[in-house]
Motif scaffolding. Sequence first.
Motif, PDB file in Angstrom:
ATOM      1  N   ALA A  15     -15.653  54.547   0.568  1.00  0.00           N
ATOM      2  CA  ALA A  15     -14.743  54.911  -0.524  1.00  0.00           C
ATOM      3  C   ALA A  15     -14.098  53.673  -1.137  1.00  0.00           C
ATOM      4  CB  ALA A  15     -13.688  55.880  -0.025  1.00  0.00           C
ATOM      5  N   ALA A  16     -14.857  52.617  -1.275  1.00  0.00           N
ATOM      6  CA  ALA A  16     -14.308  51.402  -1.877  1.00  0.00           C
ATOM      7  C   ALA A  16     -14.064  51.645  -3.363  1.00  0.00           C
ATOM      8  CB  ALA A  16     -15.270  50.246  -1.695  1.00  0.00           C
ATOM      9  N   PRO A  17     -12.864  51.321  -3.838  1.00  0.00           N
ATOM     10  CA  PRO A  17     -12.577  51.539  -5.257  1.00  0.00           C
ATOM     11  C   PRO A  17     -13.288  50.504  -6.119  1.00  0.00           C
ATOM     12  CG  PRO A  17     -10.731  50.449  -4.218  1.00  0.00           C
ATOM     13  CD  PRO A  17     -11.709  50.778  -3.123  1.00  0.00           C
ATOM     14  N   SER A  18     -13.743  50.942  -7.253  1.00  0.00           N
ATOM     15  CA  SER A  18     -14.332  50.000  -8.205  1.00  0.00           C
ATOM     16  C   SER A  18     -13.196  49.298  -8.942  1.00  0.00           C
ATOM     17  CB  SER A  18     -15.227  50.744  -9.199  1.00  0.00           C
ATOM     18  OG  SER A  18     -14.438  51.531 -10.055  1.00  0.00           O
ATOM     19  N   PRO A  19     -13.467  48.162  -9.553  1.00  0.00           N
ATOM     20  CA  PRO A  19     -12.410  47.505 -10.337  1.00  0.00           C
ATOM     21  C   PRO A  19     -11.848  48.406 -11.437  1.00  0.00           C
ATOM     22  CG  PRO A  19     -14.216  45.984  -9.952  1.00  0.00           C
ATOM     23  CD  PRO A  19     -14.658  47.322  -9.453  1.00  0.00           C
ATOM     24  N   GLN A  20     -12.684  49.267 -12.003  1.00  0.00           N
ATOM     25  CA  GLN A  20     -12.203  50.194 -13.031  1.00  0.00           C
ATOM     26  C   GLN A  20     -11.207  51.189 -12.448  1.00  0.00           C
ATOM     27  OE1 GLN A  20     -15.369  49.501 -12.297  1.00  0.00           O
ATOM     28  NE2 GLN A  20     -16.649  49.437 -14.105  1.00  0.00           N
ATOM     29  N   ASP A  21     -11.499  51.707 -11.243  1.00  0.00           N
ATOM     30  CA  ASP A  21     -10.576  52.640 -10.594  1.00  0.00           C
ATOM     31  C   ASP A  21      -9.233  51.977 -10.335  1.00  0.00           C
ATOM     32  OD1 ASP A  21     -12.574  54.585 -10.500  1.00  0.00           O
ATOM     33  OD2 ASP A  21     -13.187  54.038  -8.466  1.00  0.00           O
ATOM     34  N   VAL A  22      -9.288  50.747  -9.839  1.00  0.00           N
ATOM     35  CA  VAL A  22      -8.064  50.014  -9.552  1.00  0.00           C
ATOM     36  C   VAL A  22      -7.263  49.805 -10.833  1.00  0.00           C
ATOM     37  CG1 VAL A  22      -7.103  47.850  -8.690  1.00  0.00           C
ATOM     38  CG2 VAL A  22      -9.057  48.882  -7.527  1.00  0.00           C
ATOM     39  N   CYS A  23      -7.924  49.431 -11.908  1.00  0.00           N
ATOM     40  CA  CYS A  23      -7.226  49.186 -13.176  1.00  0.00           C
ATOM     41  C   CYS A  23      -6.577  50.448 -13.718  1.00  0.00           C
ATOM     42  CB  CYS A  23      -8.194  48.606 -14.204  1.00  0.00           C
ATOM     43  SG  CYS A  23      -8.646  46.904 -13.874  1.00  0.00           S
ATOM     44  N   ILE A  24      -7.252  51.577 -13.609  1.00  0.00           N
ATOM     45  CA  ILE A  24      -6.692  52.829 -14.122  1.00  0.00           C
ATOM     46  C   ILE A  24      -5.444  53.227 -13.341  1.00  0.00           C
ATOM     47  CG2 ILE A  24      -7.108  55.318 -14.332  1.00  0.00           C
ATOM     48  CD1 ILE A  24     -10.036  54.585 -15.031  1.00  0.00           C
ATOM     49  N   VAL A  25      -5.550  53.244 -12.018  1.00  0.00           N
ATOM     50  CA  VAL A  25      -4.412  53.647 -11.201  1.00  0.00           C
ATOM     51  C   VAL A  25      -3.274  52.633 -11.336  1.00  0.00           C
ATOM     52  CG1 VAL A  25      -3.642  54.102  -8.842  1.00  0.00           C
ATOM     53  CG2 VAL A  25      -5.833  54.959  -9.604  1.00  0.00           C
ATOM     54  N   LEU A  26      -3.611  51.358 -11.352  1.00  0.00           N
ATOM     55  CA  LEU A  26      -2.590  50.325 -11.511  1.00  0.00           C
ATOM     56  C   LEU A  26      -1.919  50.424 -12.878  1.00  0.00           C
ATOM     57  CD1 LEU A  26      -1.163  47.912 -10.270  1.00  0.00           C
ATOM     58  CD2 LEU A  26      -2.986  46.463 -11.173  1.00  0.00           C
ATOM     59  N   GLY A  27      -2.675  50.754 -13.915  1.00  0.00           N
ATOM     60  CA  GLY A  27      -2.093  50.929 -15.243  1.00  0.00           C
ATOM     61  C   GLY A  27      -1.066  52.040 -15.269  1.00  0.00           C
ATOM     62  N   PHE A  28      -1.381  53.169 -14.635  1.00  0.00           N
ATOM     63  CA  PHE A  28      -0.406  54.258 -14.564  1.00  0.00           C
ATOM     64  C   PHE A  28       0.811  53.844 -13.752  1.00  0.00           C
ATOM     65  CE2 PHE A  28      -3.867  57.198 -15.804  1.00  0.00           C
ATOM     66  CZ  PHE A  28      -3.192  57.838 -16.822  1.00  0.00           C
ATOM     67  N   ALA A  29       0.590  53.132 -12.657  1.00  0.00           N
ATOM     68  CA  ALA A  29       1.717  52.689 -11.827  1.00  0.00           C
ATOM     69  C   ALA A  29       2.631  51.744 -12.604  1.00  0.00           C
ATOM     70  CB  ALA A  29       1.193  52.014 -10.561  1.00  0.00           C
ATOM     71  N   VAL A  30       2.049  50.840 -13.365  1.00  0.00           N
ATOM     72  CA  VAL A  30       2.860  49.908 -14.166  1.00  0.00           C
ATOM     73  C   VAL A  30       3.668  50.663 -15.216  1.00  0.00           C
ATOM     74  CG1 VAL A  30       2.729  48.030 -15.860  1.00  0.00           C
ATOM     75  CG2 VAL A  30       1.408  47.899 -13.747  1.00  0.00           C
ATOM     76  N   LEU A  31       3.067  51.640 -15.864  1.00  0.00           N
ATOM     77  CA  LEU A  31       3.807  52.446 -16.844  1.00  0.00           C
ATOM     78  C   LEU A  31       4.961  53.204 -16.187  1.00  0.00           C
ATOM     79  CD1 LEU A  31       0.907  53.870 -19.031  1.00  0.00           C
ATOM     80  CD2 LEU A  31       2.636  52.215 -19.720  1.00  0.00           C
ATOM     81  N   ILE A  32       4.731  53.719 -15.002  1.00  0.00           N
ATOM     82  CA  ILE A  32       5.770  54.454 -14.285  1.00  0.00           C
ATOM     83  C   ILE A  32       6.912  53.512 -13.915  1.00  0.00           C
ATOM     84  CG2 ILE A  32       6.272  55.615 -12.096  1.00  0.00           C
ATOM     85  CD1 ILE A  32       3.377  56.820 -12.365  1.00  0.00           C
ATOM     86  N   VAL A  33       6.586  52.356 -13.352  1.00  0.00           N
ATOM     87  CA  VAL A  33       7.620  51.407 -12.956  1.00  0.00           C
ATOM     88  C   VAL A  33       8.373  50.915 -14.196  1.00  0.00           C
ATOM     89  CG1 VAL A  33       8.008  49.101 -11.977  1.00  0.00           C
ATOM     90  CG2 VAL A  33       6.475  50.720 -10.836  1.00  0.00           C
ATOM     91  N   ARG A  34       7.661  50.643 -15.277  1.00  0.00           N
ATOM     92  CA  ARG A  34       8.294  50.209 -16.527  1.00  0.00           C
ATOM     93  C   ARG A  34       9.300  51.253 -17.018  1.00  0.00           C
ATOM     94  NH1 ARG A  34       7.832  52.251 -21.180  1.00  0.00           N
ATOM     95  NH2 ARG A  34       8.462  51.169 -23.025  1.00  0.00           N
ATOM     96  N   THR A  35       8.923  52.514 -16.972  1.00  0.00           N
ATOM     97  CA  THR A  35       9.813  53.582 -17.412  1.00  0.00           C
ATOM     98  C   THR A  35      11.049  53.642 -16.526  1.00  0.00           C
ATOM     99  OG1 THR A  35       7.946  54.838 -18.252  1.00  0.00           O
ATOM    100  CG2 THR A  35       9.982  56.052 -17.850  1.00  0.00           C
ATOM    101  N   ARG A  36      10.854  53.503 -15.221  1.00  0.00           N
ATOM    102  CA  ARG A  36      11.991  53.547 -14.296  1.00  0.00           C
ATOM    103  C   ARG A  36      12.939  52.374 -14.510  1.00  0.00           C
ATOM    104  NH1 ARG A  36      13.077  58.285 -11.723  1.00  0.00           N
ATOM    105  NH2 ARG A  36      11.114  59.373 -11.474  1.00  0.00           N
ATOM    106  N   VAL A  37      12.381  51.184 -14.749  1.00  0.00           N
ATOM    107  CA  VAL A  37      13.213  50.002 -14.994  1.00  0.00           C
ATOM    108  C   VAL A  37      13.972  50.171 -16.313  1.00  0.00           C
ATOM    109  CG1 VAL A  37      13.115  47.538 -15.543  1.00  0.00           C
ATOM    110  CG2 VAL A  37      11.804  48.440 -13.613  1.00  0.00           C
ATOM    111  N   LYS A  38      13.304  50.704 -17.326  1.00  0.00           N
ATOM    112  CA  LYS A  38      13.920  50.897 -18.630  1.00  0.00           C
ATOM    113  C   LYS A  38      15.080  51.888 -18.544  1.00  0.00           C
ATOM    114  CE  LYS A  38      12.606  52.296 -23.294  1.00  0.00           C
ATOM    115  NZ  LYS A  38      11.507  52.815 -24.120  1.00  0.00           N
ATOM    116  N   GLU A  39      14.912  52.933 -17.702  1.00  0.00           N
ATOM    117  CA  GLU A  39      15.967  53.939 -17.540  1.00  0.00           C
ATOM    118  C   GLU A  39      17.173  53.390 -16.806  1.00  0.00           C
ATOM    119  OE1 GLU A  39      14.039  57.149 -15.569  1.00  0.00           O
ATOM    120  OE2 GLU A  39      13.098  57.900 -17.384  1.00  0.00           O
ATOM    121  N   GLY A  40      16.964  52.345 -16.038  1.00  0.00           N
ATOM    122  CA  GLY A  40      18.082  51.726 -15.315  1.00  0.00           C
ATOM    123  C   GLY A  40      18.098  52.147 -13.940  1.00  0.00           C
TER     124      GLY A  40
END
Length: 93
Positions: free
Chosen positions: A68-93
Amino acid sequence: MTFALHLIYWAAGFIVLAEALNKLERTAPCRRGLAWRVRTTEWLKAIAWMLLAVGGAGALASPFLPNAAPSPQDVCIVLGFAVLIVRTRVKEG
């Protein structure tokens, strides 16, 4: 390199799963009195968060699954969502 991808994938999956379950808890597509457009929007939102929760759970389970090794595309997709989530949380304070 492979270990780093697994670690990033796992950590991002954890963030996505936690946020998806949090947001899913707040959706209410079956609430009484909703107009059809609002109800449809709520169902689409609930489905999207359910799919993200399944994807995040899959990322968390991947180290325990054979082949079940993730492909670089899988990593980028999940990481992209995680970055958006963290960005939203930081923006909210």
